[in-house]
Design a protein around this motif. Structure first.
Motif, PDB file in Angstrom:
ATOM      1  N   LEU A 127      -1.192  12.097  15.776  1.00 58.79           N
ATOM      2  CA  LEU A 127      -1.014  11.082  14.754  1.00 58.79           C
ATOM      3  C   LEU A 127      -1.010  11.741  13.386  1.00 58.79           C
ATOM      4  O   LEU A 127      -1.441  12.887  13.228  1.00 58.79           O
ATOM      5  CB  LEU A 127      -2.099  10.001  14.834  1.00 58.79           C
ATOM      6  CG  LEU A 127      -3.574  10.426  14.901  1.00 58.79           C
ATOM      7  CD1 LEU A 127      -4.126  10.832  13.548  1.00 58.79           C
ATOM      8  CD2 LEU A 127      -4.411   9.309  15.491  1.00 58.79           C
ATOM      9  N   ASP A 128      -0.527  11.018  12.400  1.00 61.68           N
ATOM     10  CA  ASP A 128      -0.551  11.499  11.022  1.00 61.68           C
ATOM     11  C   ASP A 128      -1.722  10.841  10.299  1.00 61.68           C
ATOM     12  O   ASP A 128      -1.820   9.607  10.261  1.00 61.68           O
ATOM     13  CB  ASP A 128       0.761  11.159  10.315  1.00 61.68           C
ATOM     14  CG  ASP A 128       0.885  11.884   8.987  1.00 61.68           C
ATOM     15  OD1 ASP A 128       0.021  11.663   8.114  1.00 61.68           O
ATOM     16  OD2 ASP A 128       1.824  12.676   8.828  1.00 61.68           O
ATOM     17  N   PRO A 129      -2.633  11.638   9.712  1.00 63.35           N
ATOM     18  CA  PRO A 129      -3.799  11.050   9.045  1.00 63.35           C
ATOM     19  C   PRO A 129      -3.451  10.113   7.897  1.00 63.35           C
ATOM     20  O   PRO A 129      -4.275   9.282   7.516  1.00 63.35           O
ATOM     21  CB  PRO A 129      -4.565  12.277   8.534  1.00 63.35           C
ATOM     22  CG  PRO A 129      -4.162  13.386   9.445  1.00 63.35           C
ATOM     23  CD  PRO A 129      -2.728  13.115   9.770  1.00 63.35           C
ATOM     24  N   ASN A 130      -2.237  10.234   7.338  1.00 64.16           N
ATOM     25  CA  ASN A 130      -1.844   9.335   6.254  1.00 64.16           C
ATOM     26  C   ASN A 130      -1.820   7.876   6.698  1.00 64.16           C
ATOM     27  O   ASN A 130      -1.889   6.963   5.877  1.00 64.16           O
ATOM     28  CB  ASN A 130      -0.465   9.731   5.722  1.00 64.16           C
ATOM     29  CG  ASN A 130      -0.055   8.915   4.517  1.00 64.16           C
ATOM     30  OD1 ASN A 130      -0.660   9.013   3.455  1.00 64.16           O
ATOM     31  ND2 ASN A 130       0.971   8.098   4.681  1.00 64.16           N
ATOM     32  N   LEU A 131      -1.737   7.643   8.005  1.00 64.18           N
ATOM     33  CA  LEU A 131      -1.679   6.278   8.542  1.00 64.18           C
ATOM     34  C   LEU A 131      -3.058   5.724   8.888  1.00 64.18           C
ATOM     35  O   LEU A 131      -3.155   4.604   9.377  1.00 64.18           O
ATOM     36  CB  LEU A 131      -0.794   6.252   9.786  1.00 64.18           C
ATOM     37  CG  LEU A 131       0.629   6.809   9.611  1.00 64.18           C
ATOM     38  CD1 LEU A 131       1.374   6.766  10.929  1.00 64.18           C
ATOM     39  CD2 LEU A 131       1.389   6.048   8.540  1.00 64.18           C
ATOM     40  N   HIS A 171       0.183 -10.287  -3.605  1.00 68.13           N
ATOM     41  CA  HIS A 171       0.970 -10.645  -2.426  1.00 68.13           C
ATOM     42  C   HIS A 171       1.846  -9.498  -1.940  1.00 68.13           C
ATOM     43  O   HIS A 171       2.375  -9.563  -0.815  1.00 68.13           O
ATOM     44  CB  HIS A 171       1.840 -11.869  -2.731  1.00 68.13           C
ATOM     45  CG  HIS A 171       1.054 -13.114  -2.929  1.00 68.13           C
ATOM     46  ND1 HIS A 171       0.571 -13.874  -1.882  1.00 68.13           N
ATOM     47  CD2 HIS A 171       0.631 -13.737  -4.060  1.00 68.13           C
ATOM     48  CE1 HIS A 171      -0.093 -14.912  -2.351  1.00 68.13           C
ATOM     49  NE2 HIS A 171      -0.071 -14.851  -3.674  1.00 68.13           N
ATOM     50  N   PHE A 172       2.012  -8.479  -2.778  1.00 66.86           N
ATOM     51  CA  PHE A 172       2.841  -7.352  -2.379  1.00 66.86           C
ATOM     52  C   PHE A 172       2.322  -6.090  -3.070  1.00 66.86           C
ATOM     53  O   PHE A 172       1.851  -6.129  -4.212  1.00 66.86           O
ATOM     54  CB  PHE A 172       4.307  -7.584  -2.764  1.00 66.86           C
ATOM     55  CG  PHE A 172       5.210  -6.438  -2.405  1.00 66.86           C
ATOM     56  CD1 PHE A 172       5.638  -6.258  -1.102  1.00 66.86           C
ATOM     57  CD2 PHE A 172       5.612  -5.522  -3.377  1.00 66.86           C
ATOM     58  CE1 PHE A 172       6.468  -5.194  -0.760  1.00 66.86           C
ATOM     59  CE2 PHE A 172       6.436  -4.460  -3.046  1.00 66.86           C
ATOM     60  CZ  PHE A 172       6.862  -4.294  -1.738  1.00 66.86           C
ATOM     61  N   GLY A 173       2.394  -4.982  -2.350  1.00 60.21           N
ATOM     62  CA  GLY A 173       1.977  -3.713  -2.931  1.00 60.21           C
ATOM     63  C   GLY A 173       2.377  -2.565  -2.026  1.00 60.21           C
ATOM     64  O   GLY A 173       2.919  -2.767  -0.932  1.00 60.21           O
ATOM     65  N   GLY A 174       2.108  -1.382  -2.500  1.00 59.24           N
ATOM     66  CA  GLY A 174       2.458  -0.230  -1.689  1.00 59.24           C
ATOM     67  C   GLY A 174       1.951   1.067  -2.283  1.00 59.24           C
ATOM     68  O   GLY A 174       1.266   1.090  -3.316  1.00 59.24           O
ATOM     69  N   VAL A 191       5.737   6.651   2.526  1.00 59.78           N
ATOM     70  CA  VAL A 191       5.845   5.367   1.837  1.00 59.78           C
ATOM     71  C   VAL A 191       5.133   4.320   2.681  1.00 59.78           C
ATOM     72  O   VAL A 191       5.340   4.243   3.900  1.00 59.78           O
ATOM     73  CB  VAL A 191       7.310   4.945   1.621  1.00 59.78           C
ATOM     74  CG1 VAL A 191       7.375   3.556   0.995  1.00 59.78           C
ATOM     75  CG2 VAL A 191       8.043   5.956   0.751  1.00 59.78           C
ATOM     76  N   THR A 192       4.291   3.525   2.020  1.00 61.64           N
ATOM     77  CA  THR A 192       3.581   2.439   2.685  1.00 61.64           C
ATOM     78  C   THR A 192       3.807   1.162   1.886  1.00 61.64           C
ATOM     79  O   THR A 192       3.608   1.147   0.668  1.00 61.64           O
ATOM     80  CB  THR A 192       2.073   2.723   2.778  1.00 61.64           C
ATOM     81  OG1 THR A 192       1.862   3.956   3.462  1.00 61.64           O
ATOM     82  CG2 THR A 192       1.358   1.603   3.525  1.00 61.64           C
ATOM     83  N   LEU A 193       4.223   0.098   2.555  1.00 61.88           N
ATOM     84  CA  LEU A 193       4.448  -1.205   1.933  1.00 61.88           C
ATOM     85  C   LEU A 193       3.602  -2.244   2.650  1.00 61.88           C
ATOM     86  O   LEU A 193       3.447  -2.199   3.877  1.00 61.88           O
ATOM     87  CB  LEU A 193       5.924  -1.604   2.017  1.00 61.88           C
ATOM     88  CG  LEU A 193       6.935  -0.671   1.339  1.00 61.88           C
ATOM     89  CD1 LEU A 193       8.355  -1.153   1.615  1.00 61.88           C
ATOM     90  CD2 LEU A 193       6.679  -0.585  -0.155  1.00 61.88           C
ATOM     91  N   VAL A 206       5.700   4.951   6.790  1.00 62.75           N
ATOM     92  CA  VAL A 206       6.394   6.051   7.444  1.00 62.75           C
ATOM     93  C   VAL A 206       6.061   7.340   6.704  1.00 62.75           C
ATOM     94  O   VAL A 206       5.946   7.360   5.484  1.00 62.75           O
ATOM     95  CB  VAL A 206       7.927   5.815   7.480  1.00 62.75           C
ATOM     96  CG1 VAL A 206       8.511   5.734   6.081  1.00 62.75           C
ATOM     97  CG2 VAL A 206       8.616   6.894   8.302  1.00 62.75           C
ATOM     98  N   THR A 207       5.867   8.419   7.466  1.00 66.53           N
ATOM     99  CA  THR A 207       5.526   9.733   6.921  1.00 66.53           C
ATOM    100  C   THR A 207       6.438  10.775   7.543  1.00 66.53           C
ATOM    101  O   THR A 207       6.665  10.771   8.754  1.00 66.53           O
ATOM    102  CB  THR A 207       4.057  10.088   7.225  1.00 66.53           C
ATOM    103  OG1 THR A 207       3.199   9.098   6.671  1.00 66.53           O
ATOM    104  CG2 THR A 207       3.692  11.436   6.630  1.00 66.53           C
ATOM    105  N   ARG A 208       6.938  11.696   6.712  1.00 63.86           N
ATOM    106  CA  ARG A 208       7.769  12.798   7.196  1.00 63.86           C
ATOM    107  C   ARG A 208       7.174  14.107   6.696  1.00 63.86           C
ATOM    108  O   ARG A 208       6.790  14.229   5.524  1.00 63.86           O
ATOM    109  CB  ARG A 208       9.205  12.658   6.688  1.00 63.86           C
ATOM    110  CG  ARG A 208      10.141  13.819   7.104  1.00 63.86           C
ATOM    111  CD  ARG A 208      10.444  13.762   8.584  1.00 63.86           C
ATOM    112  NE  ARG A 208      11.220  14.908   9.048  1.00 63.86           N
ATOM    113  CZ  ARG A 208      12.550  15.001   9.023  1.00 63.86           C
ATOM    114  NH1 ARG A 208      13.270  13.998   8.515  1.00 63.86           N
ATOM    115  NH2 ARG A 208      13.160  16.061   9.504  1.00 63.86           N
ATOM    116  N   SER A 209       7.093  15.096   7.593  1.00 69.99           N
ATOM    117  CA  SER A 209       6.519  16.395   7.239  1.00 69.99           C
ATOM    118  C   SER A 209       7.347  17.493   7.888  1.00 69.99           C
ATOM    119  O   SER A 209       7.686  17.409   9.073  1.00 69.99           O
ATOM    120  CB  SER A 209       5.064  16.488   7.709  1.00 69.99           C
ATOM    121  OG  SER A 209       4.553  17.788   7.508  1.00 69.99           O
TER     122      SER A 209
END
Length: 670
Positions: A127-131, A171-174, A191-193, A206-209
């Protein structure tokens, strides 16, 4: 043993007692934590304050994940007492190790879903720790609550939630993140929404490395250590005002990278390995306000982990897949009986493991197609005897059936009990001592029972369906101390101490035999060794003030094969971590350092394995870090790992760790 023989006493016990105000202690945990700057933990299947826990529990929260620019399991657990990572530093071989035990001896869960894959030279979970929102680690046997595999401890991963990301009534953020690490030229983007409408919240991330091969402290490049990963998280949460809550989560991880056939070793055939892990969970909770009887959690899950490796030279293709489907249901009741307050945790756990192995499209005897069915029932009662004394008694029964189909059907069955007893006493305000006895077990995994085929040229695997479960008996003494206003009005001291001895019968090891006169010559099979004994001390101390903090983590562990009178393999070295930071609250700035002092590890068993790790020299490694808020919405993290570019190797690994590494990360929250 019939199921009703376990259920009837438990149900009768619950009906004889009356719901009481005992639930106020747990219901108010969050409020108490805020007032005392304490931490609420849930890994022991009930909500409690970390300082009140009667087991050593470590927590890695979201702030630590972000500040540490955490990229893998090694970053995540680095420096925790009693916790190391084996198999690294290649990321496709990382496995959490608790008190020297790994490879199926630690229960790993993601949002309640078990991660049960066990293949030597490979990782267990990806897993990716960012999540992640947080991680809790329980050190020591815990089969009473978690069944087979919890001999070393439990690791509980919790993914991010939309309501935790959104501020106030937004109501919305990221959050958008860009990062870079110099050693392996690694780039990271995420990016997290999140959004919500009424009682419903949604989150997508979603995370890309991507990275090249890393270099050790001597500038030597470690081949086949590059990574190319994509991770994603989707979560929907329903949090109405009433007693119900519902969450659905889908977590996906894909890594397409070069590696070795034996990923944890410096040598071996090159392979292109695709790792794909998917975990889906649906969690339901029921906790009526003011009810002492109901605090129900139910999780249905599916984990699918597939490894697809193609050897570059020979073109051989090996596919290994483990699918785990499960149901985990438990309730916490706060009751009064005979004038005493009782906190009961009880439930049922069901799961099935289905293992499939293929080699060049044909059945792979080295990862034989097989399955395992597990049913576990547990009951634990924490009895509050006044304000200072508490007694915890518990037991779990597991029924396990394992089978493989080859020429005929081979089947193994195990019935195991896991009792536990703990007495804790509050010596002073904030200081609690406990003594515990716990039995735990690990059933042989499917590969250990049914593995066959060639191990290496001239040596053949032999299945061993007569294997017995490993059975552990752990004795432990611990102290938890949380003290506020020790010297100033805004300071805090937190300390944990654990002293333990874990005796394991029928310890399982892979035995490789060379030439000889008996029928086992030039074979490899898994066998139960005589006895194993693990003894150790773990300590954690941290002092906080508004302007600075200082801390120390350390552990000392000895593991021995009592029958052969020789050390156990895979034991980590003694270590101490010293860390601290100075804070400038008005500038939202923090700067600090970490110093790891690791002893030489030369207590090793004799072996004929040419790639077995030899003695690991001691070393000192220094890290520096800086955390700064450039803007209320923009956070900068800077770090320099291994500042003096030391060449070193962890005792449980065969490959050197990376040398000097500059990390930089920018995160923008909106």
């Amino acid at each position: 043993m019939k199921t009703r023989h376990v259920l009837l006493p438990a149900l009768t016990y619950c009906l004889l007692v009356v719901p009481s105000a005992a639930g106020a202690e747990d219901a108010a945990s969050a409020e108490q934590a805020a007032a005392l700057d304490d931490v609420v933990v849930t890994i022991s299947r009930r909500e409690q304050l970390q300082s009140e826990a009667v087991a050593p529990i470590s927590v890695v929260d979201r702030q630590a994940i972000e500040q540490g620019q955490t990229r893998d399991l090694e970053d995540l657990f680095e420096g925790l007492p009693g916790v190391t990572i084996s198999g690294g530093p290649r990321r496709d071989a990382l496995m959490p190790t608790i008190r020297g035990l790994t490879d199926g001896r630690v229960v790993v869960r993601i949002d309640g879903a078990r991660q049960n894959l066990q293949i030597r030279h490979r990782g267990q979970t990806f897993l990716d720790p960012n999540l992640l929102q947080r991680v809790e680690v329980l050190r020591g046997p815990a089969s009473t609550l978690f069944g087979s595999g919890a001999i070393g401890g439990v690791v509980d991963f919790r993914t991010r939630d939309p309501f935790q990301l959104l501020d106030g009534d937004a109501h919305f953020g990221g959050r958008a993140l860009l990062g870079y690490q110099s050693n392996a030229d690694e780039g990271i983007g995420a990016v997290t929404l999140a959004g919500r409408s009424g009682d419903v919240g949604l989150l997508g991330s979603v995370t890309r490395s991507q990275s090249d091969d890393f270099e050790d402290g001597d500038g030597v490049v470690e081949p086949f250590s590059a990574m190319d990963t994509v991770s994603g998280l989707l979560k929907a949460s329903w949090r109405p005002q009433g007693p119900h809550r519902l969450t659905a989560t889908y977590l996906d991880y894909a890594d397409d990278s070069p590696s070795r056939v034996t990923a944890d070793r410096p040598r071996g055939d090159a392979v292109r390995r695709l790792t794909r892990q998917r975990t889906g969970t649906v969690q339901y909770g029921f906790a009526p306000s003011g009810s002492g009887f109901w605090d129900l959690d139910a999780t249905v899950y599916l984990t699918d982990l597939a490894l697809d490796g193609r050897e570059r030279d020979s073109g051989n293709r090996n596919e290994s897949e483990l699918r785990t489907t499960g149901l985990d249901v438990f309730n916490v009741s706060n009751l009064e009986w005979a004038g005493q307050l009782h906190q009961l945790s009880y439930g049922v756990e069901l799961y099935r493991d289905e293992q499939i192995g293929r080699e060049n499209g044909q059945p792979d005897p080295g990862f034989a197609s097989s399955e395992q069915d597990t049913v576990g029932l547990f009951l634990q009662d924490r009895i509050l005897l006044g304000e200072a004394l508490a007694v915890t008694l518990g037991a779990r029964f597991d029924r396990i059936r394992q089978s493989a189909e080859r020429d005929g059907t081979e089947t193994s069955r195990f019935n195991e009990w896991s009792p536990q007893a703990t007495v804790s006493y509050r010596l002073l305000d904030g200081l609690r001592a406990y003594v515990s006895y716990a039995e735990a077990f690990r059933a042989p995994n499917l590969r250990e029972l049914f593995v066959a085929g060639e191990h290496f040229p001239g040596n053949t695997y032999l299945p061993n369906p007569e294997l017995e479960p490993e059975r552990a008996r752990n004795k432990e003494l611990g102290l938890n101390w949380l003290r506020h206003r020790l010297w100033t009005a805004d300071d805090r001291l937190r300390a944990q101490l654990s002293v333990f001895q874990n005796d394991i019968e029928d310890f399982l090891e892979q035995v490789v035999r060379g030439d000889g006169a008996d029928s086992l010559s030039n074979t490899t099979r898994f066998e139960n060794v005589e006895d194993a004994r693990l003894r150790g001390v773990e300590v954690s101390v941290r002092y906080d003030q508004s302007r600075f903090y200082l801390g120390l983590n350390g552990s000392l562990l000895r593991g021995d094969d009592e029958g052969a009178d020789e050390p156990l393999e895979g034991m980590p070295a003694d270590f101490v971590r010293l860390y601290g930071a100075w804070k400038w609250p008005s500038q939202a700035l923090e700067a600090g350092m970490r110093l790891d002092l690791v002893a030489r590890q030369d207590r090793l068993p004799p072996t004929t394995d040419p790639d077995a790790p030899g003695p690991a020299p001691g070393y000192a490694e220094t890290d520096l870090f800086l955390s700064a808020a450039l803007h209320p919405a923009l956070q900068l993290e800077l770090a320099m790992d291994n500042v003096f570019d030391r060449r070193f190797r962890q005792a449980t690994n065969l490959i050197n760790n990376p040398g000097r590494n500059l990390r930089v990360q920018l995160a923008y929250r909106f």
